[in-house]
Enzyme design. Structure first.
Site, short mmCIF file in Angstrom:
data_model
loop_
_atom_site.label_atom_id
_atom_site.label_comp_id
_atom_site.label_asym_id
_atom_site.label_seq_id
_atom_site.Cartn_x
_atom_site.Cartn_y
_atom_site.Cartn_z
N CYS A 133 -38.12 46.60 -26.39
CA CYS A 133 -36.74 46.33 -25.96
C CYS A 133 -36.75 45.67 -24.58
O CYS A 133 -37.63 45.92 -23.76
CB CYS A 133 -35.95 47.64 -25.90
SG CYS A 133 -34.20 47.37 -25.50
N ASP A 135 -34.86 46.32 -22.27
CA ASP A 135 -34.45 47.32 -21.28
C ASP A 135 -35.44 47.38 -20.10
O ASP A 135 -36.64 47.50 -20.31
CB ASP A 135 -34.38 48.69 -21.98
CG ASP A 135 -33.67 49.73 -21.15
OD1 ASP A 135 -34.09 49.96 -19.99
OD2 ASP A 135 -32.70 50.33 -21.65
N ARG A 170 -36.24 49.55 -18.18
CA ARG A 170 -36.97 50.82 -17.99
C ARG A 170 -38.17 50.96 -18.92
O ARG A 170 -38.87 51.98 -18.88
CB ARG A 170 -36.02 51.99 -18.21
CG ARG A 170 -34.84 52.00 -17.25
CD ARG A 170 -33.74 52.94 -17.71
NE ARG A 170 -33.16 52.49 -18.98
CZ ARG A 170 -32.21 53.15 -19.64
NH1 ARG A 170 -31.75 54.30 -19.17
NH2 ARG A 170 -31.73 52.68 -20.77
N HIS A 225 -36.98 52.91 -27.93
CA HIS A 225 -36.84 53.96 -26.91
C HIS A 225 -35.54 54.72 -27.11
O HIS A 225 -34.52 54.12 -27.48
CB HIS A 225 -36.90 53.35 -25.50
CG HIS A 225 -35.75 52.46 -25.16
ND1 HIS A 225 -34.69 52.88 -24.39
CD2 HIS A 225 -35.47 51.19 -25.51
CE1 HIS A 225 -33.82 51.88 -24.27
NE2 HIS A 225 -34.27 50.85 -24.93
N CYS A 243 -31.39 53.86 -26.35
CA CYS A 243 -31.32 52.40 -26.36
C CYS A 243 -29.86 51.95 -26.48
O CYS A 243 -29.16 52.31 -27.43
CB CYS A 243 -32.14 51.86 -27.54
SG CYS A 243 -32.16 50.05 -27.63
CO CO Z 1 -33.12 49.33 -25.68
#
Ligand code: CO
Length: 218
Positions: A43, A45, A47, A99, A102
């Site tokens: 992803c 993302d 993090r 994750h 998400c």
């Molecule tokens: Co995500």
């Protein structure tokens, strides 16, 4: 937390200095080429950075990231990354990493319009529909979204196996495993979902390709 653009370059200089001090040949070696054993589809993302959470280094993992770690079979970017990593770099493992928490998955579970991304997230709604009996039976919404994160990863693993790129690699005897894993942002732990595939055995028949004849491989 970093806010200033210039700070990126200051941090870069420090990283180069520290890395070179530890291994003077680090950048010289990397400049000679890459031969990563892993392709990571994760992803976007901020993090969930592939190298940091696996404790690996530049050169170890070939990476493709998009919103909600999707394998969309009309996505030229994903297909190009897949083809290059399997057929040129010869990666031996493809990892789909989802994750918990998400944002893409959470949005796909709801009914709000967000914009263009609604069309991308439609693919996750399709995963929900495939598993709606199981998901609707989970009353706790947090647990339901966690399960959808896992089911979505599992589906993307199958979507990779359905590609001619992966099936041809298997047919040609290339060592290639496709794995599904989930990252837990709350504690940093990666969990293997035990959904690894390395052949077309369990695949719905309609998705199975014949290996092209040698005369057709122009
Ligand atoms: Co995500």
């Amino acid at each position: 937390m970093i806010n200033s653009y210039n700070e990126l370059f200051e941090k870069n200089k420090k990283w180069v200095a520290a890395t070179t001090q530890e291994n003077p040949d680090f950048f010289t070696n990397l400049a000679n080429g890459q031969s990563p054993k892993f392709l990571w589809i994760g992803c976007s993302d901020s993090r969930v950075p592939a190298n940091e959470i696996t404790g690996t280094q530049p050169g170890d993992i070939f990476v493709h990231r998009n919103i909600a770690n999707m394998v969309i079979h009309t996505d030229m970017s994903m297909l190009s990354v897949l083809d290059y990593s399997v057929n040129v770099l010869g990666v031996q493992h493809i990892i789909v990493c989802g994750h918990y928490g998400c944002g893409g998955v959470l949005t796909a579970m709801g009914h709000k319009q967000v914009g263009l991304i609604d069309n991308w997230l439609r693919h996750i709604k399709d995963v929900y529909r495939l598993h709606q009996n199981e998901l609707n039976a989970i009353t706790d919404l947090k647990k339901r979204s966690d399960r959808l994160v896992e089911l979505n990863v599992h589906e993307q693993v199958h979507d990779l196996a359905k590609t001619s790129i992966v099936q041809n690699a298997w047919a040609n005897g290339q060592q290639l495993q496709v794995h599904g894993i989930v990252y837990d942002i709350k504690n940093g732990i990666l969990n293997d979902l035990n959904v690894t595939v390395d052949n077309t055995g369990g695949m719905d028949d309609v998705y199975r390709f014949e290996l092209p004849k040698v005369s057709e491989q122009v």
